[in-house]
Enzyme design. Structure first.
Site, PDB file in Angstrom:
ATOM      1  N   TYR A   1     -11.557   8.646 -13.690  1.00 23.93           N
ATOM      2  CA  TYR A   1     -11.731   7.332 -13.045  1.00 23.93           C
ATOM      3  C   TYR A   1     -12.348   6.350 -14.039  1.00 23.93           C
ATOM      4  O   TYR A   1     -11.896   5.211 -14.175  1.00 23.93           O
ATOM      5  CB  TYR A   1     -12.613   7.505 -11.804  1.00 23.93           C
TER       6      TYR A   1
ATOM      7  N   ASP B   1       4.390   2.507  -3.884  1.00 22.28           N
ATOM      8  CA  ASP B   1       3.588   3.380  -4.742  1.00 22.28           C
ATOM      9  C   ASP B   1       3.518   2.718  -6.108  1.00 22.28           C
ATOM     10  O   ASP B   1       4.505   2.705  -6.853  1.00 22.28           O
ATOM     11  CB  ASP B   1       4.241   4.762  -4.839  1.00 22.28           C
TER      12      ASP B   1
ATOM     13  N   ASP C   1       0.847  -1.193   0.000  1.00 22.95           N
ATOM     14  CA  ASP C   1       0.000   0.000   0.000  1.00 22.95           C
ATOM     15  C   ASP C   1       0.883   1.245   0.000  1.00 22.95           C
ATOM     16  O   ASP C   1       2.001   1.217   0.518  1.00 22.95           O
ATOM     17  CB  ASP C   1      -0.941   0.020   1.225  1.00 22.95           C
TER      18      ASP C   1
HETATM   19  N1  LIG Z   1     -15.483   1.376  -2.923  1.00 26.51           N
HETATM   20  C1  LIG Z   1     -16.160   1.313  -4.063  1.00 26.51           C
HETATM   21  O1  LIG Z   1     -17.350   1.677  -4.140  1.00 26.51           O
HETATM   22  C2  LIG Z   1     -15.483   0.769  -5.297  1.00 26.51           C
HETATM   23  C3  LIG Z   1     -16.277   0.490  -6.408  1.00 26.51           C
HETATM   24  C4  LIG Z   1     -15.686  -0.033  -7.553  1.00 26.51           C
HETATM   25  C5  LIG Z   1     -14.331  -0.256  -7.592  1.00 26.51           C
HETATM   26  N2  LIG Z   1     -13.567   0.043  -6.496  1.00 26.51           N
HETATM   27  C6  LIG Z   1     -12.132  -0.215  -6.592  1.00 26.51           C
HETATM   28  O2  LIG Z   1     -11.771  -1.119  -5.574  1.00 26.51           O
HETATM   29  C7  LIG Z   1     -10.376  -0.968  -5.296  1.00 26.51           C
HETATM   30  C8  LIG Z   1     -10.178  -0.947  -3.797  1.00 26.51           C
HETATM   31  O3  LIG Z   1     -10.738   0.248  -3.288  1.00 26.51           O
HETATM   32  P1  LIG Z   1     -11.476   0.318  -1.872  1.00 26.51           P
HETATM   33  O4  LIG Z   1     -12.904   0.452  -2.138  1.00 26.51           O
HETATM   34  O5  LIG Z   1     -10.973  -0.772  -1.008  1.00 26.51           O
HETATM   35  O6  LIG Z   1     -10.995   1.755  -1.380  1.00 26.51           O
HETATM   36  P2  LIG Z   1      -9.898   2.153  -0.313  1.00 26.51           P
HETATM   37  O7  LIG Z   1      -9.706   3.613  -0.491  1.00 26.51           O
HETATM   38  O8  LIG Z   1     -10.270   1.625   1.023  1.00 26.51           O
HETATM   39  O9  LIG Z   1      -8.586   1.355  -0.791  1.00 26.51           O
HETATM   40  C9  LIG Z   1      -7.739   1.799  -1.813  1.00 26.51           C
HETATM   41  C10 LIG Z   1      -6.308   1.575  -1.330  1.00 26.51           C
HETATM   42  O10 LIG Z   1      -5.412   1.895  -2.407  1.00 26.51           O
HETATM   43  C11 LIG Z   1      -4.279   2.530  -1.824  1.00 26.51           C
HETATM   44  N3  LIG Z   1      -3.561   3.314  -2.825  1.00 26.51           N
HETATM   45  C12 LIG Z   1      -3.932   4.488  -3.384  1.00 26.51           C
HETATM   46  N4  LIG Z   1      -2.973   4.925  -4.202  1.00 26.51           N
HETATM   47  C13 LIG Z   1      -1.972   4.001  -4.179  1.00 26.51           C
HETATM   48  C14 LIG Z   1      -0.716   3.908  -4.801  1.00 26.51           C
HETATM   49  N5  LIG Z   1      -0.264   4.873  -5.617  1.00 26.51           N
HETATM   50  N6  LIG Z   1       0.055   2.820  -4.546  1.00 26.51           N
HETATM   51  C15 LIG Z   1      -0.380   1.871  -3.691  1.00 26.51           C
HETATM   52  N7  LIG Z   1      -1.562   1.913  -3.059  1.00 26.51           N
HETATM   53  C16 LIG Z   1      -2.348   2.968  -3.297  1.00 26.51           C
HETATM   54  C17 LIG Z   1      -4.866   3.408  -0.725  1.00 26.51           C
HETATM   55  O11 LIG Z   1      -3.883   3.801   0.213  1.00 26.51           O
HETATM   56  C18 LIG Z   1      -5.933   2.500  -0.151  1.00 26.51           C
HETATM   57  O12 LIG Z   1      -5.449   1.739   0.929  1.00 26.51           O
HETATM   58  C19 LIG Z   1      -9.937   0.317  -6.000  1.00 26.51           C
HETATM   59  O13 LIG Z   1      -9.232  -0.007  -7.166  1.00 26.51           O
HETATM   60  C20 LIG Z   1     -11.255   0.980  -6.343  1.00 26.51           C
HETATM   61  O14 LIG Z   1     -11.130   1.819  -7.468  1.00 26.51           O
HETATM   62  C21 LIG Z   1     -14.116   0.529  -5.349  1.00 26.51           C
END
Ligand SMILES: NC(=O)c1ccc[n+]([C@@H]2O[C@H](COP(=O)([O-])OP(=O)(O)OC[C@H]3O[C@@H](n4cnc5c(N)ncnc54)[C@H](O)[C@@H]3O)[C@@H](O)[C@H]2O)c1
Length: 249
Positions: free
Chosen positions: A154, A63, A37
């Site tokens: 996005y 990253d 992360d």
């Molecule tokens: N939550 C929703 O409604 C939803 C819907 C569709 C898709 N998603 C996708 O699901 C995936 C997980 O998201 P989530 O819902 O758990 O949200 P979240 O924000 O809890 O988790 C995303 C994680 O990605 C990490 N991150 C961000 N930039 C980064 C980088 N440059 N390098 C490494 N890590 C990085 C963040 O620190 C965070 O821990 C994402 O790809 C998101 O786009 C989420």
């Protein structure tokens, strides 16, 4: 229940809602899990949760949008456990905004994390997965299948991620690496707290039934990712599986 015994899994965005649920799920089925992360604390917190549940985890700050960081992290994982078998690209970010005001830096950042980040991690890890055969799941989104308002970067990043998935599935089909994507609708994680543009028309969200209702928990997404990573999905590759309560139907 021990479908992943002897397997090493890498989860980017492993400190987030979906990533943490997946880490716990895979570890409970016997995998050792490398939790990557941007936030070292978040990665550590997931790794601690896995350990507390009796699993084995490695926390790494990474990253995904930075090629050097990805290369160093790959080296660290391979040095610790040898070549991994499973990968989930769950790292992601989202910023809403009106397109006419949207800063190009923010556009590039979103594409850099959500799309280029997955490419960089795949580029670095796929040769390792190919050694014994493996599986990748990219976490795309409903936003990669349909258009969402004030969300151009996005949507573009997730649409690109779906095509990256399909391309890699074909490129690696003769090397026993399956590559699939899931496309969640709304998931109850921190990502839902991202503010909608103050001057945006909330009425447009009514065209997206799940924007308010029909959220699922991160464990629901983790279950589907786990299936796609498992040998039970042995004949599935290059697919994008919506997990959205039927929104994209
Ligand atoms: N939550 C929703 O409604 C939803 C819907 C569709 C898709 N998603 C996708 O699901 C995936 C997980 O998201 P989530 O819902 O758990 O949200 P979240 O924000 O809890 O988790 C995303 C994680 O990605 C990490 N991150 C961000 N930039 C980064 C980088 N440059 N390098 C490494 N890590 C990085 C963040 O620190 C965070 O821990 C994402 O790809 C998101 O786009 C989420």
């Amino acid at each position: 229940m021990q479908a992943f015994v002897g397997r090493s899994a890498v989860i980017t965005g492993g400190g987030g809602g979906v990533g943490q649920a997946l880490a716990l799920k895979l570890a409970s089925a016997g995998a050792q899990v490398a939790v990557l992360d941007l936030s070292a604390e978040a990665a550590q917190s997931t790794a601690a949760a896995v350990s507390a549940a009796g699993g084995r985890a490695l926390a790494l700050a990474c990253d995904v949008s930075d090629p050097e960081s990805v290369a160093e992290t790959t080296e660290a994982i391979v040095g610790e456990w040898g070549s991994p078998h499973l990968l989930c690209n769950a790292a992601g970010m989202q910023v809403y905004g009106r397109t006419e005001d949207f800063p190009v830096e923010t556009w590039l950042k979103i594409i850099g994390v959500n799309l280029t980040g997955a490419f960089l991690v795949c580029r670095s890890l796929l040769p390792h997965l190919a050694k014994e055969g493996g599986a990748v799941v990219n976490v795309a989104s409903l936003a990669g299948l349909v258009g969402l308002p004030y969300d151009a970067a996005y949507c573009a990043s997730k649409g690109g991620l779906i095509q990256l998935t399909r391309s890699l599935a074909k490129e690696f089909s003769d090397r026993k690496v399956r590559v699939n994507a899931v496309a969640p609708g709304g998931v109850n994680t921190a990502m839902l707290d991202i503010p909608f543009p103050e001057d945006g028309d909330p009425g447009v969200l009514k065209t997206i039934p799940s924007a308010v209702n029909g959220l699922c928990e991160p464990e629901t997404i983790a279950n589907v990712i786990s299936f796609l990573l498992s040998d039970e999905a042995a004949h599935i590759t290059g697919t994008v599986l919506p997990v959205d309560g039927g929104l994209s139907a």
